[in-house]
Design a protein around this motif. Structure first.
Motif, PDB file in Angstrom:
ATOM      1  N   ILE A  72     -27.793  28.065 -43.197  1.00 30.92           N
ATOM      2  CA  ILE A  72     -28.797  29.090 -43.416  1.00 30.92           C
ATOM      3  C   ILE A  72     -30.097  28.782 -42.702  1.00 30.92           C
ATOM      4  N   PHE A  73     -30.237  27.558 -42.191  1.00 34.14           N
ATOM      5  CA  PHE A  73     -31.450  27.196 -41.457  1.00 34.14           C
ATOM      6  C   PHE A  73     -31.273  27.310 -39.951  1.00 34.14           C
ATOM      7  N   THR A  74     -30.080  27.644 -39.478  1.00 32.98           N
ATOM      8  CA  THR A  74     -29.857  27.695 -38.034  1.00 32.98           C
ATOM      9  C   THR A  74     -30.547  28.899 -37.431  1.00 32.98           C
ATOM     10  N   GLU A  75     -30.994  28.750 -36.211  1.00 27.32           N
ATOM     11  CA  GLU A  75     -31.748  29.790 -35.524  1.00 27.32           C
ATOM     12  C   GLU A  75     -30.864  30.860 -34.886  1.00 27.32           C
ATOM     13  N   ASP A  76     -29.548  30.661 -34.841  1.00 22.75           N
ATOM     14  CA  ASP A  76     -28.694  31.643 -34.188  1.00 22.75           C
ATOM     15  C   ASP A  76     -28.308  32.796 -35.099  1.00 22.75           C
TER      16      ASP A  76
ATOM     17  N   PHE B  92     -33.596  31.184 -42.686  1.00 24.34           N
ATOM     18  CA  PHE B  92     -34.811  30.854 -43.430  1.00 24.34           C
ATOM     19  C   PHE B  92     -35.960  30.686 -42.438  1.00 24.34           C
ATOM     20  N   ILE B  93     -37.175  30.823 -42.943  1.00 21.42           N
ATOM     21  CA  ILE B  93     -38.360  30.754 -42.094  1.00 21.42           C
ATOM     22  C   ILE B  93     -39.364  29.769 -42.677  1.00 21.42           C
ATOM     23  N   GLU B  94     -40.386  29.485 -41.894  1.00 23.39           N
ATOM     24  CA  GLU B  94     -41.526  28.753 -42.421  1.00 23.39           C
ATOM     25  C   GLU B  94     -42.740  29.642 -42.236  1.00 23.39           C
ATOM     26  N   LYS B  95     -43.459  29.896 -43.319  1.00 24.42           N
ATOM     27  CA  LYS B  95     -44.633  30.762 -43.277  1.00 24.42           C
ATOM     28  C   LYS B  95     -45.742  30.119 -44.097  1.00 24.42           C
TER      29      LYS B  95
ATOM     30  N   GLY C 188     -37.774  34.297 -46.822  1.00 26.73           N
ATOM     31  CA  GLY C 188     -38.426  35.372 -46.091  1.00 26.73           C
ATOM     32  C   GLY C 188     -39.649  35.874 -46.817  1.00 26.73           C
ATOM     33  N   ALA C 189     -40.368  36.764 -46.147  1.00 26.25           N
ATOM     34  CA  ALA C 189     -41.576  37.351 -46.712  1.00 26.25           C
ATOM     35  C   ALA C 189     -41.255  38.735 -47.260  1.00 26.25           C
TER      36      ALA C 189
ATOM     37  N   CYS D 101     -36.465  38.331 -43.241  1.00 20.79           N
ATOM     38  CA  CYS D 101     -36.351  36.913 -42.970  1.00 20.79           C
ATOM     39  C   CYS D 101     -36.122  36.747 -41.471  1.00 20.79           C
ATOM     40  N   GLY D 102     -35.764  35.558 -41.055  1.00 18.67           N
ATOM     41  CA  GLY D 102     -35.513  35.321 -39.642  1.00 18.67           C
ATOM     42  C   GLY D 102     -36.775  35.495 -38.813  1.00 18.67           C
TER      43      GLY D 102
END
Length: 177
Positions: free
Chosen positions: A45-49, A54-57, A64-65, A140-141
């Motif tokens: 769930i943390f992979t960028e593809d 999931f994100i960091e904000k 997600g926001a 998200c993403g």
């Protein structure tokens, strides 16, 4: 929920049962997951593809926001085609991936509906008689949900707009980081 209801939400049971995650490889990457609690599956769930990663904000790792957007003394809140086009513009400006839009008009007035996204959703509920609209924008993403605020302000010309943000899934992100 019937198979037809799932199809309307962009889910194809025949494809799922056949083990196919994507019908069209040129379309959005699948967000379908099977139940697997292994470290590999959780780390995925943390992979960028993936579109729904999931994100960091604001320094916080999260799913997600989620923006809660209230429009007061707004216009065009009973115009279903206009609302649909505005949702499409929100999706485009946010850099999200539209899967499906479903809007329902109420009698004598009002509209409720959702734009289902690979990155989550945008929902709307309007009360034209009160000039009020409630939007939820959860993404998200790599999508940018905050870009929807200006689109909604321009489209519905509210006298006042209130926006709240919730970072979803912080506890899950901490547990698997």
């Amino acid at each position: 929920m019937s198979d037809d209801g799932l199809f309307q939400l962009g889910m194809d049971l025949a494809a799922r049962d056949a083990g196919i995650d994507e019908i069209d490889s040129s379309g959005p990457r699948s967000t379908t997951q099977t139940e697997d609690n292994s470290d590999t599956a959780i780390a995925a769930i943390f992979t960028e593809d993936r579109l729904d990663h999931f994100i960091e904000k604001k320094g916080v790792k999260c799913a997600g926001a989620h923006l809660i957007i209230d429009l007061y003394d707004a216009t065009k809140l009973d115009d279903l085609p206009y609302i649909k086009e505005t949702l499409k513009e929100c999706v485009e400006k946010a850099g999200a991936t539209l899967l499906h839009i479903h809007l329902h008009p109420f009698q004598p007035m009002g509209v409720s509906g959702v734009a289902v996204l690979a990155e989550s959703h945008i929902s709307v509920h309007t009360w034209p008689e009160a000039g009020y609209a409630a939007f939820d924008v959860f993404m998200c993403g790599d999508a940018k949900p905050e870009r929807c605020v200006e689109v909604l302000k321009r489209a519905f010309a509210p006298a006042r707009t209130e926006v709240s943000e919730i970072l979803r899934g912080e506890k899950v992100a901490r547990e698997i980081a």
